[in-house]
Design a protein around this motif. Sequence first.
Motif, mmCIF file in Angstrom:
data_model
loop_
_atom_site.group_PDB
_atom_site.id
_atom_site.type_symbol
_atom_site.label_atom_id
_atom_site.label_comp_id
_atom_site.label_asym_id
_atom_site.label_seq_id
_atom_site.Cartn_x
_atom_site.Cartn_y
_atom_site.Cartn_z
ATOM 1 N N TYR A 123 0.823 -1.209 0.000
ATOM 2 C CA TYR A 123 0.000 0.000 0.000
ATOM 3 C C TYR A 123 0.853 1.252 0.000
ATOM 4 O O TYR A 123 0.350 2.361 0.050
ATOM 5 N N ASN A 124 2.157 1.080 -0.057
ATOM 6 C CA ASN A 124 3.088 2.201 -0.055
ATOM 7 C C ASN A 124 4.465 1.635 -0.381
ATOM 8 O O ASN A 124 4.621 0.431 -0.512
ATOM 9 N N ASN B 262 -7.222 3.194 0.466
ATOM 10 C CA ASN B 262 -6.360 4.066 -0.355
ATOM 11 C C ASN B 262 -6.750 4.025 -1.832
ATOM 12 O O ASN B 262 -6.761 5.054 -2.503
ATOM 13 N N TYR C 4 -3.857 0.295 -8.149
ATOM 14 C CA TYR C 4 -3.234 0.908 -6.986
ATOM 15 C C TYR C 4 -2.007 0.128 -6.506
ATOM 16 O O TYR C 4 -0.938 0.701 -6.279
ATOM 17 N N THR C 5 -2.151 -1.188 -6.396
ATOM 18 C CA THR C 5 -1.049 -1.961 -5.785
ATOM 19 C C THR C 5 0.105 -2.238 -6.755
ATOM 20 O O THR C 5 1.241 -2.421 -6.316
ATOM 21 N N TYR D 184 3.282 -0.258 -6.265
ATOM 22 C CA TYR D 184 4.108 -0.564 -5.091
ATOM 23 C C TYR D 184 4.716 -1.965 -5.171
ATOM 24 O O TYR D 184 5.797 -2.205 -4.634
ATOM 25 N N LYS E 224 5.526 2.484 9.441
ATOM 26 C CA LYS E 224 4.786 3.433 8.606
ATOM 27 C C LYS E 224 3.876 4.280 9.465
ATOM 28 O O LYS E 224 3.770 5.487 9.271
ATOM 29 N N THR F 38 12.707 5.098 3.298
ATOM 30 C CA THR F 38 12.637 4.049 2.281
ATOM 31 C C THR F 38 14.042 3.879 1.719
ATOM 32 O O THR F 38 14.927 4.720 1.933
ATOM 33 N N LYS G 7 9.183 9.638 -3.669
ATOM 34 C CA LYS G 7 7.942 9.872 -4.412
ATOM 35 C C LYS G 7 8.057 9.348 -5.841
ATOM 36 O O LYS G 7 7.201 9.580 -6.678
#
Length: 477
Positions: A34-35, A78, A89-90, A93, A270, A277, A421
């Motif tokens: 998720y990140n 998210n 979305y996933t 990542y 997190k 990271t 980012k």
Amino acid sequence: MALRFYNTLTQELQDFRPLEDGKVRMYTCGPTVYNFVHIGNFRTFTFQDILRRWLQYRGYHLNHVMNVTDVDDKIIANAAREQKSLEEYTSVYTKAFFEDAATLRLQQPEHVAPATKHIPAMIDSIERLVAKGYTYTNDGSTYYRISAFPDYGKLSHNDFSGIRSGARVDMDEYDKADARDFVLWKARKGNEPFWETPFGEGRPGWHIECSAMAMSYLGETLDIHAGGVDLIFPHHENEIAQSEAITGKPFARFWLHAEHLHIESQKMSKSLGNFYTLRDLLGMGFHPESIRYLLASVPYRKKLNFTFEGLKMAAKSIERLRDFELRLTSTRLPPGRGEAIAARSQEAIRSFEEGMDNDLNTAEALAAIFEYVRAMNSEINEGRFKEENRWDAARVLEIFDLIFDVLKPSDIALTAQVNGKGESVSLTDAEVESYIEERSAAKKSRDFARADEIRAQLQERGITLEDTKDGVRWKRK
Ligand code: AMP
Ligand code: ZN
């Protein structure tokens, strides 16, 4: 002594032997995508890489499965916020995770299993639990009744005999010491993504993912199951409850758990926001090998306190080994082979192996290497290290690097490219200068291939070098 691991289940150091000769069936819990994952997570993944490499060194053929959790509460929330499908979305990542893992030189497991691609196996597992009477439903969700499994608590060594029957929790993660019936299948809510099943529309809980995928790839009993210590309870306790209720057999024989990476005395996480990271650190100019070394150098059952000083020391340690490696290839040595040195090299390998066999004690293993390098440097100075001893020493470094994998410099064109980012980062002046210095040193030691490589890599990143009679000048494109 034999290879031995500390087993969380028995709370003892135990000799390791797999069920089937020569083959290790291993499952490790992978990232929740998720990140970007942080370097705390990578401490655990680096431990798993060292474990893989050591098992292979000891001659085992590995079948290692790692899951990717690509559906859970946070991911759903998210993705909805960004108006994306789960996969849209996933996937960003997941891709970033494998890029970062490759940058850290982590070997790929034999099977990578995304949860959303294995829903039928989870449905099948839940149906078997339903048939055996381990479940009940409430508001359309299906729960596991932990009071039906008398061994509940055997991994985390908690006594749950006084648990409140019927108290339940919907969330994937919950409080320690608070044993509750956990959700196997969550009823669909609103516009959430869902799958159709005989027990209603919805999505799987986190714990059933791992039980179902582990058993579908590896069979009913695994040799090794590993993860970070935070997974012991409830996640791994619940995996045991599910799997053993289904099969009546032990789910995993060895449970290995890595301690956390801390920063300023707190767990890096997190939710606390106290994390870096890998991309953050590369963006600051640190090299992947230093990060890998730092993560691997503290034995996995000890907390690792992350500091920038530690990272710089890791870089220095690697430099010492690379200097020695260079010395081996570039120094003129007397002919012949010093027998004492040949024997000392064998002894270094033995001590390295003993350290690693002792529950992957990387600190012991590294100490063996550094003591050896110190001793050999003085043997070279004293003229006792002979021409043919080069191969003895090269073998020591080779074995070290099969596991630690830090001697070869990373291709800087491929690293330090992006920040947290995902944006491109240019090299700082200081970084450019340090690469120029490295190139000059390479030229001086007549390593022209490396010197040319540095020039080409800088060029690729928009930095042009010009060799003038006053030294090297450089400019940005
Ligand atoms: P997650 O993506 O949160 O499911 O975590 C992936 C892996 O990283 C799990 O094995 C966790 O136990 C582990 N982990 C999480 N935080 C840390 C930390 N600070 N240090 C070491 N391992 C961690
Ligand atoms: Zn898991």
